[in-house]
Design a protein around this motif. Structure first.
Motif, PDB file in Angstrom:
ATOM      1  N   GLY A  16       0.784  -1.234   0.000  1.00 17.44           N
ATOM      2  CA  GLY A  16       0.000   0.000   0.000  1.00 17.44           C
ATOM      3  C   GLY A  16       0.809   1.274   0.000  1.00 17.44           C
ATOM      4  O   GLY A  16       0.265   2.355   0.226  1.00 17.44           O
ATOM      5  N   CYS A  38      -1.148   4.522   3.947  1.00 19.29           N
ATOM      6  CA  CYS A  38      -2.498   4.840   4.440  1.00 19.29           C
ATOM      7  C   CYS A  38      -2.910   6.256   4.043  1.00 19.29           C
ATOM      8  O   CYS A  38      -3.636   6.936   4.771  1.00 19.29           O
ATOM      9  CB  CYS A  38      -2.592   4.650   5.950  1.00 19.29           C
ATOM     10  SG  CYS A  38      -2.208   2.994   6.519  1.00 19.29           S
ATOM     11  N   LYS A 108       1.919   4.443   9.620  1.00 19.99           N
ATOM     12  CA  LYS A 108       1.071   3.262   9.416  1.00 19.99           C
ATOM     13  C   LYS A 108       0.269   2.945  10.677  1.00 19.99           C
ATOM     14  O   LYS A 108      -0.928   2.677  10.605  1.00 19.99           O
ATOM     15  CB  LYS A 108       1.922   2.061   9.013  1.00 19.99           C
ATOM     16  CG  LYS A 108       1.099   0.836   8.715  1.00 19.99           C
ATOM     17  CD  LYS A 108       1.967  -0.323   8.301  1.00 19.99           C
ATOM     18  CE  LYS A 108       1.101  -1.547   8.093  1.00 19.99           C
ATOM     19  NZ  LYS A 108       1.889  -2.747   7.890  1.00 19.99           N
ATOM     20  N   TYR A 111      -2.549   5.735  11.198  1.00 22.41           N
ATOM     21  CA  TYR A 111      -3.633   5.853  10.227  1.00 22.41           C
ATOM     22  C   TYR A 111      -4.281   4.537   9.819  1.00 22.41           C
ATOM     23  O   TYR A 111      -5.390   4.537   9.318  1.00 22.41           O
ATOM     24  CB  TYR A 111      -3.162   6.647   9.004  1.00 22.41           C
ATOM     25  CG  TYR A 111      -2.885   8.076   9.388  1.00 22.41           C
ATOM     26  CD1 TYR A 111      -3.922   8.941   9.677  1.00 22.41           C
ATOM     27  CD2 TYR A 111      -1.586   8.538   9.533  1.00 22.41           C
ATOM     28  CE1 TYR A 111      -3.692  10.252  10.060  1.00 22.41           C
ATOM     29  CE2 TYR A 111      -1.333   9.844   9.916  1.00 22.41           C
ATOM     30  CZ  TYR A 111      -2.389  10.688  10.178  1.00 22.41           C
ATOM     31  OH  TYR A 111      -2.149  11.980  10.572  1.00 22.41           O
ATOM     32  N   SER A 112      -3.621   3.412  10.061  1.00 17.08           N
ATOM     33  CA  SER A 112      -4.302   2.152   9.756  1.00 17.08           C
ATOM     34  C   SER A 112      -5.406   1.901  10.787  1.00 17.08           C
ATOM     35  O   SER A 112      -6.429   1.331  10.475  1.00 17.08           O
ATOM     36  CB  SER A 112      -3.312   0.977   9.711  1.00 17.08           C
ATOM     37  OG  SER A 112      -2.713   0.762  10.967  1.00 17.08           O
ATOM     38  N   LYS A 113      -5.238   2.387  12.006  1.00 19.25           N
ATOM     39  CA  LYS A 113      -6.296   2.294  13.028  1.00 19.25           C
ATOM     40  C   LYS A 113      -7.477   3.165  12.642  1.00 19.25           C
ATOM     41  O   LYS A 113      -8.622   2.771  12.797  1.00 19.25           O
ATOM     42  CB  LYS A 113      -5.759   2.724  14.388  1.00 19.25           C
ATOM     43  CG  LYS A 113      -4.747   1.782  14.969  1.00 19.25           C
ATOM     44  CD  LYS A 113      -4.190   2.322  16.264  1.00 19.25           C
ATOM     45  CE  LYS A 113      -3.076   1.424  16.766  1.00 19.25           C
ATOM     46  NZ  LYS A 113      -2.407   1.975  17.938  1.00 19.25           N
ATOM     47  N   LYS A 115      -8.438   4.042   9.638  1.00 17.75           N
ATOM     48  CA  LYS A 115      -9.147   3.479   8.499  1.00 17.75           C
ATOM     49  C   LYS A 115     -10.042   2.304   8.889  1.00 17.75           C
ATOM     50  O   LYS A 115     -11.035   2.022   8.252  1.00 17.75           O
ATOM     51  CB  LYS A 115      -8.159   3.033   7.416  1.00 17.75           C
ATOM     52  CG  LYS A 115      -7.591   4.192   6.654  1.00 17.75           C
ATOM     53  CD  LYS A 115      -6.827   3.696   5.453  1.00 17.75           C
ATOM     54  CE  LYS A 115      -6.588   4.870   4.527  1.00 17.75           C
ATOM     55  NZ  LYS A 115      -6.132   4.437   3.226  1.00 17.75           N
ATOM     56  N   ARG A 116      -9.668   1.552   9.954  1.00 20.24           N
ATOM     57  CA  ARG A 116     -10.480   0.410  10.373  1.00 20.24           C
ATOM     58  C   ARG A 116     -11.757   0.794  11.073  1.00 20.24           C
ATOM     59  O   ARG A 116     -12.667   0.036  11.174  1.00 20.24           O
ATOM     60  CB  ARG A 116      -9.648  -0.504  11.283  1.00 20.24           C
ATOM     61  CG  ARG A 116      -8.638  -1.323  10.517  1.00 20.24           C
ATOM     62  CD  ARG A 116      -7.956  -2.252  11.417  1.00 20.24           C
ATOM     63  NE  ARG A 116      -6.867  -1.499  12.041  1.00 20.24           N
ATOM     64  CZ  ARG A 116      -5.884  -2.034  12.735  1.00 20.24           C
ATOM     65  NH1 ARG A 116      -5.857  -3.305  12.966  1.00 20.24           N
ATOM     66  NH2 ARG A 116      -4.934  -1.295  13.233  1.00 20.24           N
TER      67      ARG A 116
END
Length: 117
Positions: A16, A38, A108, A111-113, A115-116
């Protein structure tokens, strides 16, 4: 580490990752290459003047890194509380890779948290 080696390293950090030239409309910004994870920046530099790579960093590490390494300085056009600049021509490859991976992981994780949710 030269510019192409650094680019390859950034792209190898995980899935990604995107690379873009988002500042083409700004004077002197057309050569700035930015790496995203992300959808957020973790590394950027001017391809026409490969002297400073700007990276995210934990605020508690910023001062220590600047004091310990002459190749670590202020970032280009970012808050020096959350970002560092590193000279890829002076920095040992191991340090440059470690700080780039650290920047990638900071962004990561944050921002991955998001997005979830």
């Amino acid at each position: 580490m030269n510019i192409e080696e650094y680019r390859e390293f950034c792209l190898s950090l995980g899935d990604g990752i995107e690379e873009k030239f988002p500042f083409t409309k700004f004077k002197n910004g057309e050569g700035v290459l930015v790496f995203y994870v992300c959808g957020h920046m973790f590394s950027y530099f001017d391809c026409d003047d490969f002297k400073v790579i700007s990276l995210k960093c934990q605020p508690e590490r910023v001062i220590e890194l600047r004091e310990q390494y002459s190749c670590v300085s202020d970032p280009f056009n970012e808050s020096n509380k959350h970002w560092i600049g590193i000279d890829p021509n002076e920095a040992p490859d191991g340090l440059l890779k470690e700080l780039t991976r650290n920047s990638y992981e900071i962004v990561k994780a944050k921002y991955s948290k998001t997005k979830r949710k």
